[in-house]
Design an enzyme around this catalytic site. Structure first.
Site, PDB file in Angstrom:
ATOM      1  N   CYS A 142       0.810  -1.218   0.000  1.00  0.00           N
ATOM      2  CA  CYS A 142       0.000   0.000   0.000  1.00  0.00           C
ATOM      3  C   CYS A 142       0.847   1.274   0.000  1.00  0.00           C
ATOM      4  CB  CYS A 142      -0.962   0.003   1.184  1.00  0.00           C
ATOM      5  SG  CYS A 142      -0.188  -0.269   2.788  1.00  0.00           S
ATOM      6  N   HIS A 267      -2.407   6.885   3.379  1.00  0.00           N
ATOM      7  CA  HIS A 267      -0.967   7.092   3.533  1.00  0.00           C
ATOM      8  C   HIS A 267      -0.546   8.371   2.798  1.00  0.00           C
ATOM      9  CE1 HIS A 267      -0.778   3.269   5.335  1.00  0.00           C
ATOM     10  NE2 HIS A 267      -0.229   2.548   4.377  1.00  0.00           N
TER      11      HIS A 267
END
EC number: 1.2.1.11
Length: 360
Positions: A142, A267
């Site tokens: 990710c 993120h």
């Protein structure tokens, strides 16, 4: 020779049968949402999870679907299987699913660096999906996915030659346990004067640090993953190794520091990217503004730049703070955000599956 799934025998529609393995997990939950939102190219969608979850009913495409237990027979008739499970589960079961004729798209770290398994980002290297000797296609980590679509677009124009990144990673990257830990810690520190003397947050939180080595509420933790050689973390090595493989730059110098922050989902990364020749901000902005899967959101004078609070729940990579390096005319500085459960996991997996359908 590339592994090819047999012709679709999928259900009443004649369209391919899709299995979602790990359907009850954090990424699996988002996967079912994404499958319900995107163009429906599937016949049956079969939901598979651990035996303890068998019998649960989950909604996908507006229908309640019963979860079945993970067994070899669960893959009978499956054309494409999406795996959202821990590495050790994928290592055992992905080859078994492939042996039953399914093409596996695996979101774990088990096969990413296997030379016989392509590591695919559809906006960057879609051609790689065609050669899959083991019948498995890997989905990147990710953190890598939160930046690589934007970097791929810039690399195609300028030629990347060095990368330095710092990540600011959401707790959902550690699954349901990470989110639960942050929310529990926030309840302990809310309305207090904590965070004003050494160790006060740690004392309030006690041993309730969950999957993190330190408290994450009112804090940042410069660590994600497990310990690797010379003090590097597994998460940092993933960003380095995966970026090299996806971009086809096996010797690319990459330096990474991964940091966990008190954000639930999305993120962020600061990126210092050095290219083969001189770059201009205007050209970089033009590339980013027109790149598929990228949103350029960059007007600091108006307080406009990506933040997790705005990006969460969206599909693109958001890019802001685009600057040329002060001391290097060949380098750009960027700030990027990407939802780690959508493009960072489930969405990219679904996009790979759609590439496989188009190939058929």
């Amino acid at each position: 020779m590339a592994h090819t799934a047999r012709p679709a025998e999928a259900g009443r529609t004649g369209r391919p049968t899709l299995a979602v393995v790990g359907a009850t997990g954090a990424v699996g939950t988002v996967m079912l949402q994404i499958l319900s939102q995107r163009a429906d190219v599937w016949g049956e969608i079969r939901l598979i999870a651990s035996p303890r979850s068998a019998g649960r009913k989950l909604a996908v495409r507006g229908e309640e679907t019963e979860v079945v237990a993970l067994t070899e027979e669960a893959f009978d008739g499956v054309d494409i299987a999406l795996f959202d499970v821990p590495d050790e589960v994928a290592e055992r079961w992905a080859p078994l699913a492939a042996a039953r004729g399914a093409v596996v798209v695996d979101n774990s770290g088990a096969f990413r660096m296997d030379p016989d398994v392509p590591l695919v980002v559809p906006e960057v290297n879609p051609h790689a999906v065609r050669t899959r000797p083991r019948g498995i296609v890997a989905n990147p980590n990710c953190t890598t996915l939160s930046m690589i679509v934007a970097l791929g677009a810039l690399h195609a124009e300028f030629g990347l030659r060095e990368l330095v990144v710092s990540s600011y990673q959401a707790v959902s990257g550690a699954g349901h346990a990470g989110v639960r830990t942050l929310r529990e810690q926030l309840s302990l520190v809310a309305g207090t004067e904590l965070g004003t003397s050494p160790g006060d947050v740690r004392r309030a939180v006690g041993d309730n640090t969950g999957p993190f080595p330190e408290p994450v509420a009112l804090n940042v933790v410069p660590w994600a993953g497990s310990l690797r050689e010379d003090g590097w973390s597994s998460e940092e090595m993933k960003v380095r190794d995966e970026s090299r493989k996806i971009l086809g730059l096996p010797a690319l110098p990459v330096a990474v520091t991964c940091v966990r922050v008190p954000v639930v989902t999305t993120h962020s990364l600061t990126v210092h990217a050095r290219f083969e020749g001189e770059v201009t901000v205007d050209k970089a902005r033009e590339i980013l503004a027109t790149a598929p899967g990228v949103v350029l959101f960059d007007n600091p004078a108006a307080g406009e730049f990506p933040t997790p609070a705005d990006v969460v729940g969206t599909d693109p990579t958001w890019v802001g703070r685009v600057r040329r390096a002060l001391d290097d005319p060949t380098a750009l500085e960027l700030f990027v955000c990407g939802d780690n459960l959508r493009k960072g996991a489930a969405l990219n997996t679904a996009q790979i599956a759609e590439l496989l359908v188009a190939e058929r």
